[in-house]
Design a protein around this motif. Structure first.
Motif, short mmCIF file in Angstrom:
data_model
loop_
_atom_site.label_atom_id
_atom_site.label_comp_id
_atom_site.label_asym_id
_atom_site.label_seq_id
_atom_site.Cartn_x
_atom_site.Cartn_y
_atom_site.Cartn_z
N GLY A 148 0.82 -1.19 0.00
CA GLY A 148 0.00 0.00 0.00
C GLY A 148 0.86 1.25 0.00
O GLY A 148 2.08 1.18 -0.17
N GLU A 149 0.21 2.38 0.21
CA GLU A 149 0.89 3.67 0.16
C GLU A 149 1.15 4.30 1.52
O GLU A 149 1.92 5.25 1.62
N ASP A 150 0.54 3.79 2.58
CA ASP A 150 0.69 4.38 3.90
C ASP A 150 2.00 3.92 4.52
O ASP A 150 2.08 2.87 5.16
N GLU A 151 3.04 4.72 4.33
CA GLU A 151 4.38 4.33 4.76
C GLU A 151 4.47 4.08 6.26
O GLU A 151 5.03 3.08 6.71
N ALA A 152 3.91 4.97 7.06
CA ALA A 152 3.99 4.81 8.52
C ALA A 152 3.30 3.52 8.97
O ALA A 152 3.82 2.77 9.80
N GLU A 153 2.13 3.25 8.41
CA GLU A 153 1.39 2.04 8.77
C GLU A 153 2.18 0.79 8.41
O GLU A 153 2.36 -0.13 9.23
N LEU A 154 2.67 0.73 7.17
CA LEU A 154 3.36 -0.46 6.69
C LEU A 154 4.71 -0.65 7.40
O LEU A 154 5.09 -1.78 7.71
N ARG A 155 5.43 0.44 7.68
CA ARG A 155 6.68 0.31 8.44
C ARG A 155 6.38 -0.19 9.86
O ARG A 155 7.14 -0.98 10.42
N GLY A 156 5.27 0.25 10.44
CA GLY A 156 4.88 -0.25 11.75
C GLY A 156 4.60 -1.74 11.72
O GLY A 156 5.03 -2.48 12.62
N TYR A 157 3.88 -2.20 10.70
CA TYR A 157 3.63 -3.63 10.55
C TYR A 157 4.96 -4.38 10.40
O TYR A 157 5.18 -5.42 11.02
N TRP A 158 5.84 -3.85 9.56
CA TRP A 158 7.14 -4.47 9.33
C TRP A 158 7.91 -4.62 10.64
O TRP A 158 8.44 -5.70 10.94
N ASP A 159 7.98 -3.55 11.41
CA ASP A 159 8.73 -3.59 12.67
C ASP A 159 8.19 -4.66 13.61
O ASP A 159 8.95 -5.41 14.22
N LYS A 160 6.87 -4.77 13.70
CA LYS A 160 6.27 -5.73 14.62
C LYS A 160 6.41 -7.16 14.10
O LYS A 160 6.67 -8.09 14.87
N LEU A 161 6.21 -7.35 12.79
CA LEU A 161 6.30 -8.70 12.23
C LEU A 161 7.72 -9.25 12.26
O LEU A 161 7.93 -10.43 12.50
N SER A 162 8.70 -8.39 12.02
CA SER A 162 10.09 -8.87 11.97
C SER A 162 10.71 -9.03 13.35
O SER A 162 11.69 -9.77 13.51
N ALA A 163 10.14 -8.38 14.38
CA ALA A 163 10.67 -8.50 15.73
C ALA A 163 10.56 -9.95 16.21
O ALA A 163 9.49 -10.54 16.17
N GLY A 164 11.67 -10.51 16.62
CA GLY A 164 11.67 -11.89 17.10
C GLY A 164 11.70 -12.91 15.98
O GLY A 164 11.70 -14.11 16.24
N GLY A 165 11.69 -12.45 14.76
CA GLY A 165 11.74 -13.35 13.60
C GLY A 165 13.06 -13.21 12.88
O GLY A 165 14.09 -12.94 13.50
N ALA A 166 13.04 -13.39 11.57
CA ALA A 166 14.25 -13.30 10.77
C ALA A 166 13.97 -12.46 9.52
O ALA A 166 13.02 -12.73 8.79
N ILE A 167 14.79 -11.46 9.30
CA ILE A 167 14.67 -10.63 8.09
C ILE A 167 15.43 -11.34 6.98
O ILE A 167 16.62 -11.62 7.11
N THR A 168 14.72 -11.68 5.91
CA THR A 168 15.36 -12.34 4.78
C THR A 168 15.79 -11.35 3.70
O THR A 168 16.69 -11.64 2.93
N LEU A 169 15.13 -10.20 3.65
CA LEU A 169 15.51 -9.10 2.76
C LEU A 169 15.12 -7.82 3.48
O LEU A 169 13.93 -7.59 3.74
N PRO A 170 16.09 -6.98 3.83
CA PRO A 170 15.76 -5.76 4.57
C PRO A 170 14.78 -4.87 3.81
O PRO A 170 14.74 -4.88 2.57
N LEU A 171 13.98 -4.13 4.56
CA LEU A 171 13.05 -3.18 3.96
C LEU A 171 13.87 -2.02 3.43
O LEU A 171 14.40 -1.20 4.20
N GLU A 172 14.02 -1.97 2.11
CA GLU A 172 14.86 -0.95 1.49
C GLU A 172 14.34 -0.62 0.09
O GLU A 172 13.44 -1.28 -0.43
N LYS A 173 14.91 0.40 -0.49
CA LYS A 173 14.51 0.85 -1.82
C LYS A 173 14.72 -0.28 -2.83
O LYS A 173 15.80 -0.84 -2.93
N ALA A 174 13.67 -0.62 -3.56
CA ALA A 174 13.73 -1.71 -4.54
C ALA A 174 13.99 -1.15 -5.94
O ALA A 174 13.73 0.03 -6.20
N PRO A 175 14.46 -2.00 -6.85
CA PRO A 175 14.73 -1.53 -8.22
C PRO A 175 13.51 -0.93 -8.91
O PRO A 175 13.64 -0.09 -9.81
#
Length: 138
Positions: A86-113
């Motif tokens: 989606g387009e809501d950066e704050a919302e999606l980054r919040g989801y990312w932070d919570k989902l990845s906490a205690g898990g494993a990041i396989t590809l960091p959240l970063e600018k894609a091609p």
């Protein structure tokens, strides 16, 4: 009623904890029904297992899950991912932070091609998540 496609996750004995975790990530209303409530298993060890769990958010996200009965095979693997975009950066980054906490990041959240921000992680329950922020500023 409109036809919807909803992710449905299977667990062995952790569906309640997983669904409560997803509620802490996304908010919303969580309903849980057990095998015991519906007399769906004669096995006393399965009475508290989740027969069906459903998380519904005010934004219309729906995630379902259940425990797999002891008599059924459950093979965990990497043949599926749940995607959030989606387009809501704050919302999606919040989801990312919570989902990845205690898990494993396989590809960091970063600018894609392709110009968006994109990342992949496995949460602490082994579920694979894709997060794509459309047109997020650099």
């Amino acid at each position: 009623m409109t036809t919807r496609l909803n992710p449905y996750l299977s667990f062995r004995d952790t569906a309640k904890q997983a669904m409560e975790f997803y509620q802490s990530v996304f908010g919303g209303e969580l309903t849980i029904s057990t095998f015991g409530e519906f007399h769906a298993s004669d096995d006393p060890a399965e009475q508290d297992k989740v027969m069906h769990g459903q998380l519904t958010t005010t934004d219309g996200l729906v995630l379902m899950g259940s425990d797999t009965p002891n008599t059924m095979e459950l093979t965990s693997g990497n043949s599926y991912s749940v995607s959030l975009s989606g387009e809501d950066e704050a919302e999606l980054r919040g989801y990312w932070d919570k989902l990845s906490a205690g898990g494993a990041i396989t590809l960091p959240l970063e600018k894609a091609p392709w110009g968006d921000w994109f990342g992949m992680c496995n949460d602490k329950f082994g579920v694979s998540w894709l997060v794509n922020i459309t047109g997020a500023p650099a």
